[in-house]
Design an enzyme around this catalytic site. Structure first.
Site, mmCIF file in Angstrom:
data_model
loop_
_atom_site.group_PDB
_atom_site.id
_atom_site.type_symbol
_atom_site.label_atom_id
_atom_site.label_comp_id
_atom_site.label_asym_id
_atom_site.label_seq_id
_atom_site.Cartn_x
_atom_site.Cartn_y
_atom_site.Cartn_z
ATOM 1 N N CYS A 120 0.857 -1.180 0.000
ATOM 2 C CA CYS A 120 0.000 0.000 0.000
ATOM 3 C C CYS A 120 0.900 1.240 0.000
ATOM 4 O O CYS A 120 2.121 1.135 0.150
ATOM 5 C CB CYS A 120 -0.837 -0.016 1.271
ATOM 6 S SG CYS A 120 0.220 -0.047 2.727
ATOM 7 N N HIS A 169 5.202 -5.273 8.801
ATOM 8 C CA HIS A 169 5.052 -6.649 9.273
ATOM 9 C C HIS A 169 5.408 -7.630 8.177
ATOM 10 O O HIS A 169 4.567 -8.368 7.673
ATOM 11 C CB HIS A 169 3.608 -6.869 9.772
ATOM 12 C CG HIS A 169 3.439 -6.462 11.197
ATOM 13 N ND1 HIS A 169 2.222 -6.218 11.769
ATOM 14 C CD2 HIS A 169 4.357 -6.260 12.170
ATOM 15 C CE1 HIS A 169 2.400 -5.882 13.040
ATOM 16 N NE2 HIS A 169 3.684 -5.894 13.292
ATOM 17 N N SER A 192 -1.657 -7.925 10.394
ATOM 18 C CA SER A 192 -3.091 -7.883 10.645
ATOM 19 C C SER A 192 -3.897 -7.811 9.349
ATOM 20 O O SER A 192 -4.910 -8.501 9.188
ATOM 21 C CB SER A 192 -3.346 -6.685 11.544
ATOM 22 O OG SER A 192 -4.620 -6.227 11.418
ATOM 23 N N GLU A 233 -0.160 -0.496 16.320
ATOM 24 C CA GLU A 233 -0.883 0.698 15.857
ATOM 25 C C GLU A 233 -1.843 1.191 16.949
ATOM 26 O O GLU A 233 -1.917 2.396 17.240
ATOM 27 C CB GLU A 233 -1.676 0.367 14.582
ATOM 28 C CG GLU A 233 -2.549 1.526 14.110
ATOM 29 C CD GLU A 233 -3.501 1.129 12.981
ATOM 30 O OE1 GLU A 233 -3.133 0.303 12.134
ATOM 31 O OE2 GLU A 233 -4.625 1.657 12.962
ATOM 32 N N THR A 285 -6.845 0.779 11.274
ATOM 33 C CA THR A 285 -6.895 1.036 9.824
ATOM 34 C C THR A 285 -7.249 -0.194 8.992
ATOM 35 O O THR A 285 -7.725 -0.060 7.878
ATOM 36 C CB THR A 285 -5.539 1.574 9.337
ATOM 37 O OG1 THR A 285 -4.515 0.703 9.804
ATOM 38 C CG2 THR A 285 -5.287 2.978 9.818
ATOM 39 N N HIS A 307 3.373 1.638 11.643
ATOM 40 C CA HIS A 307 2.265 1.583 12.611
ATOM 41 C C HIS A 307 2.373 2.619 13.719
ATOM 42 O O HIS A 307 1.492 2.702 14.567
ATOM 43 C CB HIS A 307 2.202 0.192 13.249
ATOM 44 C CG HIS A 307 1.746 -0.864 12.293
ATOM 45 N ND1 HIS A 307 2.428 -2.036 12.082
ATOM 46 C CD2 HIS A 307 0.683 -0.906 11.459
ATOM 47 C CE1 HIS A 307 1.795 -2.755 11.180
ATOM 48 N NE2 HIS A 307 0.734 -2.095 10.782
HETATM 49 S S1 SF4 Z 1 -2.841 2.491 7.076
HETATM 50 FE FE1 SF4 Z 1 -1.658 0.627 6.854
HETATM 51 S S2 SF4 Z 1 -2.605 -0.424 5.110
HETATM 52 FE FE2 SF4 Z 1 -3.265 1.716 5.026
HETATM 53 S S3 SF4 Z 1 -1.821 2.793 3.680
HETATM 54 FE FE3 SF4 Z 1 -1.106 3.000 5.801
HETATM 55 S S4 SF4 Z 1 0.321 1.325 6.142
HETATM 56 FE FE4 SF4 Z 1 -0.914 0.824 4.340
#
Ligand code: SF4
Length: 275
Positions: free
Chosen positions: A12, A36, A215, A122, A158, A70
């Site tokens: 992401c 992770h 997660s 997180e 998230t 996180h």
């Molecule tokens: S909150 Fe987590 S899944 Fe979403 S963009 Fe950020 S790191 Fe990626």
């Protein structure tokens, strides 16, 4: 056997950003795992000498500390600054957001409800920004017997499922006059979740790739399993079992938000080899 990748999968925005920051800071240390995914952390160590520090007391003045995606608790961040550590913040902006909401709402006298896993880094970070009255629940059932004042602010981890978050919010709204809901579930999660659901529905077998401590990977695996009973979570090609693909026609593949492309390629190549 056909092997098809989900429309959205893998890294992401927040993870790509954190890795870029770590790569730009050769010889730095991440405080806690940057993401992770152990294999990617090893790559950063080997190619960019980015080491992993678990014990905050080992940082010395002038060290470079990269803060993981996180985030970390507020008091630990303050301690790093106090020790004159060069802090490089790679916290995903989608994680910083609920931290800020918690702090602001808490300062305004709201009780904070967090929908998420109290043991996840997180959430430990987000919780630390509330002044008092913070409650973390993993399900609507856990709200039973809990007492809140009239003003409640709700945020979510998230990577949580939006449907489950809505159940928590609905429950709170039934019994409280003022409930401020902040949808802090990130889009990367939605996109990967929608895509894995669609692909699992048209596949005979599904492979979800990612860290077993991730997660969002576990969440993808759970959605996949809900829609295709033969769904497996693997960290890399060595976890694959040829028996999974016997008499199967369509294999779907997805990957968590912290799974690098090079692992996805290795796994898909091995699936093709085994089938
Ligand atoms: S909150 Fe987590 S899944 Fe979403 S963009 Fe950020 S790191 Fe990626």
């Amino acid at each position: 056997m056909n092997v098809k990748l989900a429309e959205n999968y893998g890294f992401c925005f927040g993870v790509k950003r954190a890795i870029k920051i770590a790569e730009e800071n050769i010889g730095s240390s991440t405080y806690g795992p940057l993401i992770h995914n152990g294999k990617e952390i090893n790559r950063l160590q080997e190619d960019f000498q980015v080491s992993l520090v678990e014990d905050i007391s080992t940082f010395k003045e002038g060290d470079k500390a990269v803060i993981r995606t996180h985030g970390i608790p507020k008091d630990e961040l303050a301690l790093l600054h106090e020790k004159k550590i060069d802090v490089i913040d790679a916290t995903c902006p989608y994680v910083t957001k609920p931290q800020q909401i918690c702090e602001e709402m808490s300062n305004e006298g709201y009780d904070i409800v967090i929908f998420g896993d109290v043991n996840h880094p997180e959430i430990k970070g987000v919780m630390s920004y509330a002044k008092k009255g913070v409650t973390v629940v993993e399900s609507v059932e856990e709200l039973e017997g809990k007492f809140f004042y009239e003003k409640i602010a709700v945020v979510a981890q998230t990577t949580r499922k939006v449907d489950e978050f809505m159940k928590v919010c609905n429950h709170l709204m039934r019994s409280h006059k003022e409930v401020r809901v902040f949808n802090t579930i990130c889009n990367a999660t939605f996109d990967n979740q929608d895509a894995v659901k669609a692909l699992a529905n048209e596949s005979d077998v599904m492979v979800v790739i990612g860290g077993k401590n991730s997660s969002n990977t576990k969440e993808l695996h759970s959605i996949s399993k809900d829609n295709c009973k033969d769904s497996y979570l693997v960290e890399g090609p060595d976890d694959l079992d040829s028996a999974w693909f016997l008499n199967k026609k369509d294999c779907g593949v997805s990957a968590g938000a912290s799974t690098p492309d090079w692992i996805i390629k290795q796994v898909t190549a091995k699936i093709k080899e085994l089938s």
